[in-house]
Design a protein around this motif. Structure first.
Motif, PDB file in Angstrom:
ATOM      1  N   UNK A   1      39.123  26.564  41.252  1.00 23.47           N
ATOM      2  CA  UNK A   1      38.013  27.197  40.531  1.00 23.47           C
ATOM      3  C   UNK A   1      36.667  27.066  41.244  1.00 23.47           C
ATOM      4  N   UNK A   2      36.472  25.994  42.006  1.00 18.70           N
ATOM      5  CA  UNK A   2      35.191  25.804  42.693  1.00 18.70           C
ATOM      6  C   UNK A   2      34.962  26.897  43.728  1.00 18.70           C
ATOM      7  N   UNK A   3      36.006  27.259  44.478  1.00 20.88           N
ATOM      8  CA  UNK A   3      35.860  28.336  45.453  1.00 20.88           C
ATOM      9  C   UNK A   3      35.633  29.666  44.748  1.00 20.88           C
ATOM     10  N   UNK A   4      36.374  29.908  43.685  1.00 18.88           N
ATOM     11  CA  UNK A   4      36.204  31.162  42.940  1.00 18.88           C
ATOM     12  C   UNK A   4      34.773  31.298  42.427  1.00 18.88           C
ATOM     13  N   UNK A   5      34.209  30.223  41.910  1.00 20.74           N
ATOM     14  CA  UNK A   5      32.825  30.265  41.414  1.00 20.74           C
ATOM     15  C   UNK A   5      31.846  30.517  42.555  1.00 20.74           C
ATOM     16  N   UNK A   6      32.064  29.851  43.691  1.00 20.57           N
ATOM     17  CA  UNK A   6      31.157  30.006  44.828  1.00 20.57           C
ATOM     18  C   UNK A   6      31.148  31.448  45.323  1.00 20.57           C
ATOM     19  N   UNK A   7      32.328  32.053  45.431  1.00 20.86           N
ATOM     20  CA  UNK A   7      32.415  33.423  45.929  1.00 20.86           C
ATOM     21  C   UNK A   7      31.878  34.406  44.897  1.00 20.86           C
ATOM     22  N   UNK A   8      32.142  34.173  43.628  1.00 16.74           N
ATOM     23  CA  UNK A   8      31.606  35.056  42.580  1.00 16.74           C
ATOM     24  C   UNK A   8      30.076  35.024  42.590  1.00 16.74           C
ATOM     25  N   UNK A   9      29.509  33.850  42.785  1.00 13.43           N
ATOM     26  CA  UNK A   9      28.042  33.732  42.840  1.00 13.43           C
ATOM     27  C   UNK A   9      27.485  34.535  44.005  1.00 13.43           C
ATOM     28  N   UNK A  10      28.135  34.436  45.170  1.00 15.60           N
ATOM     29  CA  UNK A  10      27.680  35.183  46.337  1.00 15.60           C
ATOM     30  C   UNK A  10      27.810  36.691  46.105  1.00 15.60           C
ATOM     31  N   UNK A  11      28.898  37.096  45.480  1.00 20.06           N
ATOM     32  CA  UNK A  11      29.094  38.519  45.203  1.00 20.06           C
ATOM     33  C   UNK A  11      27.991  39.042  44.287  1.00 20.06           C
ATOM     34  N   UNK A  12      27.649  38.279  43.274  1.00 18.20           N
ATOM     35  CA  UNK A  12      26.609  38.701  42.338  1.00 18.20           C
ATOM     36  C   UNK A  12      25.235  38.732  42.992  1.00 18.20           C
ATOM     37  N   UNK A  13      25.057  37.976  44.060  1.00 18.73           N
ATOM     38  CA  UNK A  13      23.790  37.986  44.794  1.00 18.73           C
ATOM     39  C   UNK A  13      23.734  39.125  45.821  1.00 18.73           C
ATOM     40  N   UNK A  14      24.803  39.892  45.916  1.00 21.31           N
ATOM     41  CA  UNK A  14      24.793  41.042  46.800  1.00 21.31           C
ATOM     42  C   UNK A  14      25.452  40.835  48.141  1.00 21.31           C
ATOM     43  N   UNK A  15      26.126  39.709  48.336  1.00 25.53           N
ATOM     44  CA  UNK A  15      26.820  39.478  49.597  1.00 25.53           C
ATOM     45  C   UNK A  15      28.092  40.330  49.661  1.00 25.53           C
ATOM     46  N   UNK A  16      28.438  40.739  50.867  1.00 25.24           N
ATOM     47  CA  UNK A  16      29.670  41.486  51.093  1.00 25.24           C
ATOM     48  C   UNK A  16      30.803  40.503  51.359  1.00 25.24           C
ATOM     49  N   UNK A  17      31.896  40.650  50.634  1.00 27.30           N
ATOM     50  CA  UNK A  17      33.052  39.761  50.763  1.00 27.30           C
ATOM     51  C   UNK A  17      34.154  40.510  51.505  1.00 27.30           C
ATOM     52  N   UNK A  18      34.668  39.911  52.577  1.00 26.21           N
ATOM     53  CA  UNK A  18      35.747  40.560  53.333  1.00 26.21           C
ATOM     54  C   UNK A  18      36.662  39.488  53.918  1.00 26.21           C
ATOM     55  N   UNK A  19      37.494  39.885  54.841  1.00 24.85           N
ATOM     56  CA  UNK A  19      38.435  38.974  55.477  1.00 24.85           C
ATOM     57  C   UNK A  19      39.776  39.647  55.690  1.00 24.85           C
ATOM     58  N   UNK A  20      40.724  38.879  56.199  1.00 24.21           N
ATOM     59  CA  UNK A  20      42.090  39.356  56.397  1.00 24.21           C
ATOM     60  C   UNK A  20      42.834  39.158  55.078  1.00 24.21           C
ATOM     61  N   UNK A  21      43.150  40.256  54.416  1.00 26.27           N
ATOM     62  CA  UNK A  21      43.724  40.187  53.073  1.00 26.27           C
ATOM     63  C   UNK A  21      45.101  40.849  53.059  1.00 26.27           C
ATOM     64  N   UNK A  22      46.099  40.122  52.560  1.00 23.47           N
ATOM     65  CA  UNK A  22      47.453  40.662  52.439  1.00 23.47           C
ATOM     66  C   UNK A  22      47.512  41.695  51.312  1.00 23.47           C
ATOM     67  N   UNK A  23      48.407  42.646  51.432  1.00 27.99           N
ATOM     68  CA  UNK A  23      48.578  43.650  50.381  1.00 27.99           C
ATOM     69  C   UNK A  23      49.247  43.058  49.146  1.00 27.99           C
ATOM     70  N   UNK A  24      50.086  42.062  49.342  1.00 29.37           N
ATOM     71  CA  UNK A  24      50.787  41.425  48.220  1.00 29.37           C
ATOM     72  C   UNK A  24      50.505  39.934  48.266  1.00 29.37           C
ATOM     73  N   UNK A  25      50.698  39.275  47.137  1.00 32.15           N
ATOM     74  CA  UNK A  25      50.474  37.844  47.059  1.00 32.15           C
ATOM     75  C   UNK A  25      51.537  37.129  47.887  1.00 32.15           C
ATOM     76  N   UNK A  26      51.205  36.035  48.568  1.00 33.03           N
ATOM     77  CA  UNK A  26      52.193  35.354  49.415  1.00 33.03           C
ATOM     78  C   UNK A  26      53.366  34.803  48.611  1.00 33.03           C
ATOM     79  N   UNK A  27      54.485  34.697  49.289  1.00 37.34           N
ATOM     80  CA  UNK A  27      55.704  34.194  48.661  1.00 37.34           C
ATOM     81  C   UNK A  27      55.475  32.789  48.103  1.00 37.34           C
ATOM     82  N   UNK A  28      55.989  32.569  46.930  1.00 37.06           N
ATOM     83  CA  UNK A  28      55.866  31.258  46.306  1.00 37.06           C
ATOM     84  C   UNK A  28      54.756  31.169  45.280  1.00 37.06           C
ATOM     85  N   UNK A  29      53.955  32.240  45.160  1.00 35.32           N
ATOM     86  CA  UNK A  29      52.861  32.248  44.195  1.00 35.32           C
ATOM     87  C   UNK A  29      53.021  33.437  43.251  1.00 35.32           C
TER      88      UNK A  29
END
Length: 212
Positions: A124-152
């Motif tokens: 939850x700490x990472x989720x809150x940190x990224x949500x705060x940045x998004x609300x401040x207008x930061x662009x969020x990107x990265x290498x993102x898989x199309x599906x959730x990884x196996x095991x989750x």
């Protein structure tokens, strides 16, 4: 302490404009000294002041020129906070861009990241940190898989973060007139402070101990 950085002079953009497109080796060499003085050295002064403001930012590099013209057209710098966790800066004709990133992960880092994101204590700490940045207008990107990884589970409350194999968060200085003044330094320091909760999380949970 007296600040070294006073902004990029107006002539800095003139030099980058002359290096735009596909400049020949002759053109590049003609502008090498001016580019060093007007473009690269202000970046060094900026990073020195950032390091003086916070010793955590003292491990930095201001890149020089490569064979490819891109490196002449964009002045980049990197502040290393932990293994594969860094702040990147880029000054070019589009202005000043700053990003916080965990990217190009070492073997084992992605697995550590997923485990920490899925964990009820750390995730939850990472989720809150990224949500705060998004609300401040930061662009969020990265290498993102199309599906959730196996095991989750696809229904995991942080499934969107679990699909990431890197995370990059950035923004560009909107006040162009600030680039020629010391205000750009204050903007960089404010940006670093915004990024700190996210980058500290990565440094704590994703860094793999290096071999002796």
């Amino acid at each position: 302490m007296i600040r070294q950085f006073t902004g990029w002079p107006d002539q800095a953009l003139d030099i980058l404009l002359r290096l735009d497109g596909e400049p020949s080796n002759v053109v590049r060499e003609e502008h090498r000294n001016d580019r060093e003085r007007l473009v690269r050295r202000p970046m060094i002064a900026l990073l020195n002041d950032v390091a003086d403001a916070n010793s955590a930012y003292a491990d930095y590099s201001v890149w020089s020129y490569g064979k490819h013209t891109w490196w002449w057209q964009h002045q980049t710098a990197t502040i290393r906070l932990a293994r594969k966790v860094e702040i990147g800066l880029r000054f070019d004709l589009d202005g000043l861009h700053v990003k916080g990133a965990w990217h190009y992960p070492d073997p084992g880092q992605v697995q550590l990241y997923r485990a920490a994101v899925a964990d009820k204590g750390s995730g939850p700490a990472l989720a809150r940190a990224i949500d705060t940045l998004r609300h401040k207008g930061y662009e969020i990107s990265g290498d993102v898989m199309k599906v959730i990884p196996r095991g989750y589970s696809p229904q995991h409350e942080r499934a969107d973060l679990l699909r990431h194999r890197s995370v990059v968060v950035g923004r560009t200085l909107e006040h162009d007139d600030w680039l020629v003044t010391a205000k750009a330094l204050d903007w960089v320091l404010d940006t670093a402070a915004d990024l700190n909760p996210m980058l500290s999380w990565f440094a704590q949970h994703v860094t793999v101990p290096e071999d002796p």
